[in-house]
Design an enzyme around this catalytic site. Structure first.
Site, PDB file in Angstrom:
ATOM      1  N   LEU A 107       0.844  -1.192   0.000  1.00 32.72           N
ATOM      2  CA  LEU A 107       0.000   0.000   0.000  1.00 32.72           C
ATOM      3  C   LEU A 107       0.877   1.239   0.000  1.00 32.72           C
ATOM      4  O   LEU A 107       1.935   1.259   0.646  1.00 32.72           O
ATOM      5  CB  LEU A 107      -0.889   0.011   1.253  1.00 32.72           C
ATOM      6  CG  LEU A 107      -1.797  -1.195   1.450  1.00 32.72           C
ATOM      7  CD1 LEU A 107      -2.773  -0.929   2.583  1.00 32.72           C
ATOM      8  CD2 LEU A 107      -2.549  -1.554   0.176  1.00 32.72           C
ATOM      9  N   GLY A 152       1.056  -5.373   0.727  1.00 33.45           N
ATOM     10  CA  GLY A 152       0.057  -5.271  -0.343  1.00 33.45           C
ATOM     11  C   GLY A 152       0.546  -5.886  -1.651  1.00 33.45           C
ATOM     12  O   GLY A 152      -0.257  -6.284  -2.496  1.00 33.45           O
ATOM     13  N   ASN A 174       4.811  -7.698   6.260  1.00 36.67           N
ATOM     14  CA  ASN A 174       5.630  -7.037   7.290  1.00 36.67           C
ATOM     15  C   ASN A 174       4.835  -5.978   8.053  1.00 36.67           C
ATOM     16  O   ASN A 174       5.421  -5.103   8.694  1.00 36.67           O
ATOM     17  CB  ASN A 174       6.847  -6.367   6.627  1.00 36.67           C
ATOM     18  CG  ASN A 174       6.441  -5.169   5.788  1.00 36.67           C
ATOM     19  OD1 ASN A 174       5.301  -5.078   5.363  1.00 36.67           O
ATOM     20  ND2 ASN A 174       7.362  -4.255   5.575  1.00 36.67           N
ATOM     21  N   GLU A 175       3.505  -6.049   7.986  1.00 40.12           N
ATOM     22  CA  GLU A 175       2.664  -4.971   8.528  1.00 40.12           C
ATOM     23  C   GLU A 175       2.996  -4.599   9.966  1.00 40.12           C
ATOM     24  O   GLU A 175       2.955  -3.424  10.333  1.00 40.12           O
ATOM     25  CB  GLU A 175       1.176  -5.360   8.436  1.00 40.12           C
ATOM     26  CG  GLU A 175       0.558  -5.167   7.059  1.00 40.12           C
ATOM     27  CD  GLU A 175       0.803  -6.317   6.097  1.00 40.12           C
ATOM     28  OE1 GLU A 175       1.664  -7.178   6.385  1.00 40.12           O
ATOM     29  OE2 GLU A 175       0.147  -6.356   5.043  1.00 40.12           O
TER      30      GLU A 175
END
Ligand SMILES: CC/C=C\C/C=C\C/C=C\C=C\CC(=O)SCCNC(=O)CCNC(=O)[C@H](O)C(C)(C)COP(=O)(O)OP(=O)(O)OC[C@H]1O[C@@H](n2cnc3c(N)ncnc32)[C@H](O)[C@@H]1OP(=O)(O)O
Length: 298
Positions: A107, A152, A174-175
């Site tokens: 994202l 994303g 890896n958020e």
């Protein structure tokens, strides 16, 4: 080889005023982003070509520098997918990247920094729709991963039916490193590929797998030298298209049904969580520091 570009798609992608065309919702007007920054214009960001002989389209993601998924870009992808889906002769789509050493960095973080509530909501809904389209499309989908494929980016690749990756890059979710949590439907689609424990472990750590580990775990299907990724994707696509389309698509629908059912029943709650969680001051601080750390690594 007979190549033609999809005039209709290009036309559509260039005029991003009303979004989205995706299923399950009516079009709404887009607040124009003042945050999202890219070195490419919307018109350059997505290139679609179609090879009549192989009946395969290529969706070339070129939103430089890293194919960050902004609202406009996701909308373009979604519209293009819908057009391809409706083009009866088209049987498959290869998703590739025009960014050096990056398939997709996930994202566009700018979408989550000091967002307006209206845009944030449209952003997430559009992402949900785009994922559902890709995850369920009748088209055979192959991701040609010529570089890093993060968060994303992994949403796109894991929604595809087949993945070819170049060596020595990173892929995964890896958020947590950004102080956020990947949505359950993205986690489910990764879990479908690599299993519960590897997903849990990597999700909690924000671990990105090397291409080689991704191959071992099943997160990608082949690793070939970078300059051969697209050729390999085309060859694999041709092999896949030897299977009758409807039987292949029905098998995919059968295998993905549970994930889709869970998504449909949880998407509203997921949207609420996202729009409530992202603007929180603590999250904003962490996101801001993360962006700063990206800039300062140079
Ligand atoms: C209970 C709570 C529940 C739910 C909460 C709700 C939902 C969860 C919400 C969100 C889910 C998010 C998923 C995501 O996708 S978040 C994004 C994750 N992506 C990343 O962390 C990737 C970061 N980028 C990198 O690691 C690197 O850029 C790279 C490895 C991809 C490429 O490295 P390079 O050295 O080749 O290039 P850079 O110099 O680093 O980058 C060039 C340029 O691009 C900017 N940039 C990089 N990535 C992004 C991005 N994702 N968005 C926006 N901008 C990005 C980078 O800052 C550089 O900019 P400048 O040239 O310095 O201006």
């Amino acid at each position: 080889m007979t190549m033609r570009s999809f005039g209709l798609i290009r036309q559509c992608c260039n005029a991003l005023v009303r979004v989205p065309l995706a299923r399950e919702k009516s079009p709404v007007s887009l607040p124009i982003s003042h945050l999202s920054r890219s070195l490419t214009t919307a018109a350059e960001a997505l290139k679609i070509t179609y090879d009549e002989k192989s009946e395969v389209a290529t969706m070339h993601l070129c939103r430089k520098p890293v194919n960050g998924l902004s609202l406009e870009f996701i909308t373009q992808i979604s519209i293009a997918l819908e057009k391809l889906e409706n083009e009866r002769s088209c049987r498959g789509v290869i998703i590739s990247s025009g960014c050096d050493n990056v398939f997709c960095a996930g994202l566009d973080i700018n979408e989550m920094l000091r967002p307006t509530p209206e845009r944030l909501e449209i952003f997430w809904k559009t992402l949900q729709d785009m994922w559902l389209q890709l995850f369920t499309t009748r088209l055979m989908t192959v991701a040609a991963i010529t570089g890093h494929c993060i968060a994303g980016g992994c949403l796109i690749s894991s929604a595809c039916d087949h993945r070819v990756m170049a060596p020595n890059f990173k892929i995964g979710l890896n958020e947590v490193k950004l102080g956020i949590v990947a949505p359950f439907w993205l986690v489910d689609s990764v879990k479908n590929l690599i299993g519960y424990r590897q997903t849990e472990w990597s999700l909690m750590k924000g671990h990105l797998f090397s291409s080689e580990d991704a191959l071992r775990l099943g997160l990608v299907d082949k690793v070939v030298p970078q300059d051969q990724v697209v050729l390999q994707a085309e060859a694999d696509m041709a092999e896949w298209l030897q299977v009758p389309d409807s039987a292949r698509h029905l098998s995919k629908t059968l295998m993905r049904r549970d994930t889709v059912v869970r998504f449909r029943s949880g998407r509203e709650a997921d949207l609420k969580t996202f729009v409530n969680y992202i603007p929180k001051e603590s999250i904003q601080k962490t996101l801001h520091s993360y962006v700063e750390s990206l800039k300062s690594k140079k």
